[in-house]
Design a protein around this motif. Sequence first.
Motif, short mmCIF file in Angstrom:
data_model
loop_
_atom_site.label_atom_id
_atom_site.label_comp_id
_atom_site.label_asym_id
_atom_site.label_seq_id
_atom_site.Cartn_x
_atom_site.Cartn_y
_atom_site.Cartn_z
N LEU A 11 0.99 -1.14 -0.09
CA LEU A 11 0.10 0.03 -0.05
C LEU A 11 0.90 1.26 0.09
N LEU A 12 1.98 1.15 0.83
CA LEU A 12 2.96 2.25 0.78
C LEU A 12 3.52 2.55 -0.54
N VAL A 13 4.00 1.55 -1.23
CA VAL A 13 4.55 1.50 -2.52
C VAL A 13 3.65 2.37 -3.58
N ALA A 14 2.17 1.74 -3.31
CA ALA A 14 1.40 1.96 -4.39
C ALA A 14 0.91 3.50 -4.14
N THR A 15 1.13 3.83 -2.82
CA THR A 15 0.70 5.49 -2.70
C THR A 15 1.78 6.28 -3.26
#
Length: 56
Positions: A11-15
């Motif tokens: 989720l962090l990478v996608a954000t």
Amino acid sequence: MSPGPLELLALLVATLFIALLVALPLLWLMRGARKRAEFQRQVDNLRDRLEHLERP
């Protein structure tokens, strides 16, 4: 059911990826605007110098 560390990392990478997709075109547009403003200043400066030369 709480997300595990792998899901949080994904989720962090996608954000961050989405933030880059938004920020990079904006930065590119701002840089282009600065270059246009600098070019316009040079044109105005040359026009002023030309007007001084044309005056008797």
